[in-house]
Design an enzyme around this catalytic site. Structure first.
Site: not given
Ligand code: DX5
Ligand code: ZN
Length: 221
Positions: A35, A142-143, A145, A176
């Site tokens: 990411d 962006g995040f 969890g 994702d």
């Molecule tokens: C969100 C990210 C994801 C995320 C997936 O922007 O692209 O890769 O980290 O992890 P969890 O399982 O925490 O949603």
């Molecule tokens: Zn991602």
């Protein structure tokens, strides 16, 4: 189509990075999801060029580069995409998507378009000949969890049907965001075949990495 797991490396425990990569290699993990966030396309910052380069040196699992950056065409070279790797770019991040996808394929990498929860898949209408897959964001990027945006499950189902009827049965669908033990079966049944595992599954606390991977593998059968 083969179902594959792509652990989200922004969620890795840095204290056990080496051991984690060894486990991934032994378990035959397909991709490592990177990411990349620039603090502009998404509010957050994450993984950069050096980290990607170091991971490439440390193991042979192909990278799955998820570029959450403005104007990715200007930064593509910095990531030196390799043959067999995935590069996902967001619909909203460039004015020249067709050119960018062609550029990605020029490295021998697989070109994926990333769709935010609010972005319809009809934007792919005139891109079907230059994509290898679609990254369906099941949370707003962006995040880690976050909770699943429920309407994205219907998007996966509709997208699978759209790709199949438009002569792209071979086009992959990656999911994702909140790809949890509970959501994996729903995403799988909707037609996704590449699963990004973050804090909700691969790195879920309460069980070991090996136990989490074994549980996911069972759900992907
Ligand atoms: C969100 C990210 C994801 C995320 C997936 O922007 O692209 O890769 O980290 O992890 P969890 O399982 O925490 O949603
Ligand atoms: Zn991602």
């Amino acid at each position: 189509m083969d179902r594959k797991l792509s652990p989200s490396m922004m969620c890795v425990d840095y204290m056990s990075l080496g051991k984690t990569l060894e486990t991934f290699a032994l378990q035959g993990i397909s991709f490592l999801h990177m990411d990349v966030m620039d603090g502009r396309f998404v509010p957050n910052f994450a993984l950069g060029t050096d980290f990607c380069r170091k991971i490439r040196k440390a193991c042979t699992i192909p990278l799955d580069l998820h570029l959450m950056v403005e104007r990715p065409e200007e930064k593509l070279d910095w990531f030196s995409p390799q043959e067999g790797e995935i590069v996902s770019v967001h619909w909203e991040s460039t004015n020249h998507m067709q050119r960018l996808l062609t550029q990605i394929r020029g490295y021998g990498a697989k070109a994926f378009v990333a769709l935010n929860p609010a972005t319809p898949f009809t934007v792919l209408d005139y891109l079907l000949d230059v994509i290898d897959g679609v990254l369906v964001m099941t949370v707003n990027p962006g995040f880690a969890g976050q909770k699943l945006v429920p309407s994205t499950l219907r998007k996966i189902t509709d997208l699978r049907a759209y790709l199949d009827t438009n002569g792209r049965k071979d086009c992959e669908i990656e999911v994702d965001g909140n790809v949890s033990f509970e959501n994996i079966p729903k995403m799988r049944d909707a037609g996704a075949n590449i699963f990004v595992g973050g804090t909700s599954s691969v790195f879920h606390s309460g069980a070991t990495l090996g136990e989490n991977i074994a549980r996911i593998k069972e759900l992907l059968q």
